[in-house]
Design a protein around this motif. Sequence first.
Motif, PDB file in Angstrom:
ATOM      1  N   PRO A 137      -1.373 -11.060  -0.992  1.00 52.54           N
ATOM      2  CA  PRO A 137      -2.828 -11.153  -1.040  1.00 52.54           C
ATOM      3  C   PRO A 137      -3.407 -11.490   0.348  1.00 52.54           C
ATOM      4  CG  PRO A 137      -1.796 -12.474  -2.778  1.00 52.54           C
ATOM      5  CD  PRO A 137      -0.711 -12.068  -1.840  1.00 52.54           C
ATOM      6  N   ILE A 138      -4.692 -11.226   0.518  1.00 46.77           N
ATOM      7  CA  ILE A 138      -5.356 -11.493   1.799  1.00 46.77           C
ATOM      8  C   ILE A 138      -5.545 -12.987   1.972  1.00 46.77           C
ATOM      9  CG2 ILE A 138      -7.451 -11.122   3.147  1.00 46.77           C
ATOM     10  CD1 ILE A 138      -7.785  -8.479   1.693  1.00 46.77           C
ATOM     11  N   HIS A 139      -5.043 -13.525   3.083  1.00 49.06           N
ATOM     12  CA  HIS A 139      -5.189 -14.960   3.343  1.00 49.06           C
ATOM     13  C   HIS A 139      -6.555 -15.245   3.959  1.00 49.06           C
ATOM     14  CE1 HIS A 139      -4.560 -14.168   7.594  1.00 49.06           C
ATOM     15  NE2 HIS A 139      -3.434 -13.533   7.299  1.00 49.06           N
ATOM     16  N   LEU A 140      -6.836 -16.507   4.247  1.00 51.32           N
ATOM     17  CA  LEU A 140      -8.169 -16.892   4.704  1.00 51.32           C
ATOM     18  C   LEU A 140      -8.552 -16.271   6.038  1.00 51.32           C
ATOM     19  CD1 LEU A 140      -8.642 -20.651   3.750  1.00 51.32           C
ATOM     20  CD2 LEU A 140      -9.792 -18.654   2.808  1.00 51.32           C
ATOM     21  N   GLY A 141      -7.571 -16.095   6.939  1.00 47.11           N
ATOM     22  CA  GLY A 141      -7.882 -15.457   8.203  1.00 47.11           C
ATOM     23  C   GLY A 141      -8.381 -14.042   7.998  1.00 47.11           C
ATOM     24  N   GLY A 142      -7.691 -13.295   7.140  1.00 46.57           N
ATOM     25  CA  GLY A 142      -8.137 -11.944   6.820  1.00 46.57           C
ATOM     26  C   GLY A 142      -9.462 -11.941   6.086  1.00 46.57           C
ATOM     27  N   GLU A 166     -12.574   0.928   9.310  1.00 49.74           N
ATOM     28  CA  GLU A 166     -11.207   1.431   9.157  1.00 49.74           C
ATOM     29  C   GLU A 166     -10.222   0.297   8.882  1.00 49.74           C
ATOM     30  OE1 GLU A 166     -10.341   4.934  11.097  1.00 49.74           O
ATOM     31  OE2 GLU A 166      -8.320   4.400  11.759  1.00 49.74           O
ATOM     32  N   TYR A 167      -9.315   0.560   7.976  1.00 51.90           N
ATOM     33  CA  TYR A 167      -8.244  -0.375   7.613  1.00 51.90           C
ATOM     34  C   TYR A 167      -6.929   0.261   8.020  1.00 51.90           C
ATOM     35  CZ  TYR A 167      -5.767  -3.774   4.604  1.00 51.90           C
ATOM     36  OH  TYR A 167      -4.972  -4.780   4.118  1.00 51.90           O
ATOM     37  N   TYR A 168      -6.193  -0.412   8.873  1.00 58.03           N
ATOM     38  CA  TYR A 168      -4.893   0.079   9.344  1.00 58.03           C
ATOM     39  C   TYR A 168      -3.824  -0.419   8.383  1.00 58.03           C
ATOM     40  CZ  TYR A 168      -1.197   1.148  12.799  1.00 58.03           C
ATOM     41  OH  TYR A 168      -0.108   1.648  13.462  1.00 58.03           O
ATOM     42  N   PHE A 169      -3.233   0.506   7.671  1.00 60.10           N
ATOM     43  CA  PHE A 169      -2.298   0.202   6.596  1.00 60.10           C
ATOM     44  C   PHE A 169      -0.884   0.144   7.180  1.00 60.10           C
ATOM     45  CE2 PHE A 169      -0.851   1.998   2.184  1.00 60.10           C
ATOM     46  CZ  PHE A 169      -0.180   0.826   1.943  1.00 60.10           C
ATOM     47  N   ASN A 170      -0.391  -1.097   7.389  1.00 60.31           N
ATOM     48  CA  ASN A 170       0.932  -1.295   8.003  1.00 60.31           C
ATOM     49  C   ASN A 170       2.049  -1.023   6.996  1.00 60.31           C
ATOM     50  OD1 ASN A 170      -0.996  -3.590   9.373  1.00 60.31           O
ATOM     51  ND2 ASN A 170       0.371  -2.634  10.835  1.00 60.31           N
ATOM     52  N   ASP A 171       2.358   0.247   6.798  1.00 65.18           N
ATOM     53  CA  ASP A 171       3.407   0.600   5.832  1.00 65.18           C
ATOM     54  C   ASP A 171       4.656   1.090   6.553  1.00 65.18           C
ATOM     55  OD1 ASP A 171       2.256   2.896   6.793  1.00 65.18           O
ATOM     56  OD2 ASP A 171       1.960   3.845   4.842  1.00 65.18           O
ATOM     57  N   HIS A 172       4.943   0.524   7.719  1.00 66.60           N
ATOM     58  CA  HIS A 172       6.100   0.931   8.507  1.00 66.60           C
ATOM     59  C   HIS A 172       6.678  -0.308   9.181  1.00 66.60           C
ATOM     60  CE1 HIS A 172       8.454   3.846  10.947  1.00 66.60           C
ATOM     61  NE2 HIS A 172       8.360   2.926  11.886  1.00 66.60           N
ATOM     62  N   GLY A 173       7.943  -0.594   8.947  1.00 59.82           N
ATOM     63  CA  GLY A 173       8.539  -1.708   9.674  1.00 59.82           C
ATOM     64  C   GLY A 173       9.237  -2.730   8.806  1.00 59.82           C
ATOM     65  N   LEU A 236       1.023  -0.736  -5.360  1.00 60.53           N
ATOM     66  CA  LEU A 236       0.351  -1.683  -6.246  1.00 60.53           C
ATOM     67  C   LEU A 236      -0.304  -2.818  -5.452  1.00 60.53           C
ATOM     68  CD1 LEU A 236       3.016  -1.880  -9.094  1.00 60.53           C
ATOM     69  CD2 LEU A 236       0.679  -0.979  -9.326  1.00 60.53           C
ATOM     70  N   MET A 237       0.420  -3.333  -4.447  1.00 61.16           N
ATOM     71  CA  MET A 237      -0.118  -4.428  -3.642  1.00 61.16           C
ATOM     72  C   MET A 237      -1.364  -3.989  -2.894  1.00 61.16           C
ATOM     73  SD  MET A 237       0.635  -7.669  -2.977  1.00 61.16           S
ATOM     74  CE  MET A 237      -1.111  -8.012  -3.207  1.00 61.16           C
ATOM     75  N   PHE A 238      -1.305  -2.783  -2.348  1.00 63.36           N
ATOM     76  CA  PHE A 238      -2.454  -2.307  -1.604  1.00 63.36           C
ATOM     77  C   PHE A 238      -3.634  -2.040  -2.539  1.00 63.36           C
ATOM     78  CE2 PHE A 238      -4.517   0.810   1.418  1.00 63.36           C
ATOM     79  CZ  PHE A 238      -4.897  -0.173   2.311  1.00 63.36           C
ATOM     80  N   GLY A 239      -3.352  -1.602  -3.748  1.00 61.04           N
ATOM     81  CA  GLY A 239      -4.416  -1.436  -4.740  1.00 61.04           C
ATOM     82  C   GLY A 239      -5.096  -2.763  -5.040  1.00 61.04           C
ATOM     83  N   LYS A 242      -7.333  -3.657  -2.044  1.00 66.74           N
ATOM     84  CA  LYS A 242      -8.579  -2.883  -2.070  1.00 66.74           C
ATOM     85  C   LYS A 242      -9.547  -3.429  -3.112  1.00 66.74           C
ATOM     86  CE  LYS A 242      -6.872   1.681  -0.604  1.00 66.74           C
ATOM     87  NZ  LYS A 242      -6.694   3.089  -1.040  1.00 66.74           N
ATOM     88  N   LYS A 243      -9.009  -3.771  -4.279  1.00 67.80           N
ATOM     89  CA  LYS A 243      -9.849  -4.299  -5.360  1.00 67.80           C
ATOM     90  C   LYS A 243     -10.477  -5.631  -4.952  1.00 67.80           C
ATOM     91  CE  LYS A 243      -9.618  -5.516 -10.305  1.00 67.80           C
ATOM     92  NZ  LYS A 243      -9.896  -6.967 -10.242  1.00 67.80           N
ATOM     93  N   SER A 244      -9.692  -6.512  -4.343  1.00 65.43           N
ATOM     94  CA  SER A 244     -10.209  -7.806  -3.905  1.00 65.43           C
ATOM     95  C   SER A 244     -11.320  -7.632  -2.868  1.00 65.43           C
ATOM     96  CB  SER A 244      -9.083  -8.656  -3.313  1.00 65.43           C
ATOM     97  OG  SER A 244      -8.113  -8.967  -4.280  1.00 65.43           O
TER      98      SER A 244
END
Length: 554
Positions: A137-142, A166-173, A236-239, A242-244
């Motif tokens: 989940p998105i923490h307070l900094g985010g 724009e949201y940079y989706f870090n799905d690599h690494g 699922l996590m990214f969904g 986005k919902k939050s």
Amino acid sequence: MSPADLSTALLAVVVPIVRQRPGGEDLLLTPDDIILERPKNRDHGDWSTNIAMKLAKRVGMNPRELAQGIALEAEKLDGIASVDVAGPGFINLRLDAAAAGQLAHTIVTEGSAFGTNDSRVGEVINLEFVSANPTGPIHLGGTRWAAVGDSLARLLQASGAQVTREYYFNDHGAQIDRFARSLVASYLGEPTPEDGYGGDYISDIKDRVVANYVGDLSELDPEELQEAFRREGVELMFGDIKKSLHEFGVDFDVYFHENELHETGAVERAIQRLQDAGHMFEKDGALWLRSTDFGDDKDRVVIKSDGNPAYISGDLAYYLNKRERGFNRCIIMLGADHHGYVQRLMAMTAAFGDEPYVNHQILIGQMVNLVRGGEAVRMSKRAGTVVTLEDLVDIVGVDAARYALVRSSTDSNLDIDLDQLQKRTNDNPVFYVQYAHARTHNVARNAKDSGVDRSVFAPETLTHETEAALLGALQEFPRVVSYAAESREPHRVARYLEEVAGLYHRWYDNCRVTPQGDDPIEPVHHTRLWLNDAAGQVLRNGLTLLGVTAPERM
């Protein structure tokens, strides 16, 4: 009289005076050269300009002498009550009541457009913010960046810029791999890996992967099992993220996948461009960017000796991708732990032939802490280790959360007092501003019941000192919007709204919109309704820029 109108009127005074002087006949002046500012002390007038001090040397005059000459002619202008010269040559101007009061009509007429400006026209901006890894989940900094970033986008758009969120989706690494291993461990009933992720959300995502998976997970070998949980779990996590964000009032125009840079050859193209420009070199079997040529403290490995791309390779490709999509301003909001990235990213920008801090800008935000009962709130039931966006919203609601996160400079650490934000008193800043807006609607409803409407507008009747002070503050709104956009500081709008709310409450306490008892309705009552509605409009426009609602009743 608006600042633009006043600048134009003063220009007509200044030009004939300076053209009579040697060196002044060729001066090409525009209204933009007449910079107007609000005096810190309202007793000094409504506006002040230093135009005499700016021009004195060019026309061979003493600044104060030139200012006095301008003042004598400016006093003859319609709408000017008085003009004084202060200090070395400041010109202080006071508008008459009718000229000052005209603003109320302007604001009500322009409505939601009041405050918009064209100071950023021509800027095509890619604003990247939040970009939290889809591993939790998105923490307070985010969350802070979600509130600030969305508000900044609104400010830039209100100032004429084209903005893409724009949201940079870090799905690599490696982080995605650790996330997948954590899900697999939960599925197998094993302890969380040492470098993995804990919290109830891992178990929740695992259960949803199991429920959604088509086939039998138990038949997969370890590698296939991890890939299944990686693929399904990240989605699922990214969904959830986005919902939050959507429920927080933040939606993005583009979700850019980091994997795309590596799968489409974008990394190789960026490296080739830098090689063609002569900015890459080989050493110890690795490929390096000679970033020290552009102010970096050391050169950076782009392709490691094992052939794998280093992290900066994605930065190179992503920045070039943005520029190729037509953005002439790329703004990135990063957390407090990213200070070290700024220098290398600016060197990268210069290596591509762009201007650091102009084509590419990095904003760094500081930490956020929640405080309740004087003690820090540190843990989340869902995330296990950090407090999340949902935690904050569950406690205080979206409006209070967004306002609290945006009202302070991101350069400073922020302590949010949850007890204060739950109060319905003037100690709670968001309540204070929203209540002022709701009060303007209550006044308008009472006025309608009493037969007071906006059929008459007599600005010369707005003579009370609280009216002058309120009008003076309302006049500042377009300038505040423009400056907040330019400086990338949405908190200036919040602090401004608190000032307007205070001035409105004082005006409310001193000036009646509806007549008392059986007293007749007079032009001043109709005109004060215009001023009341103007104040409400500015409060509403400002709250909208912060992504906070403007309730009509509280």
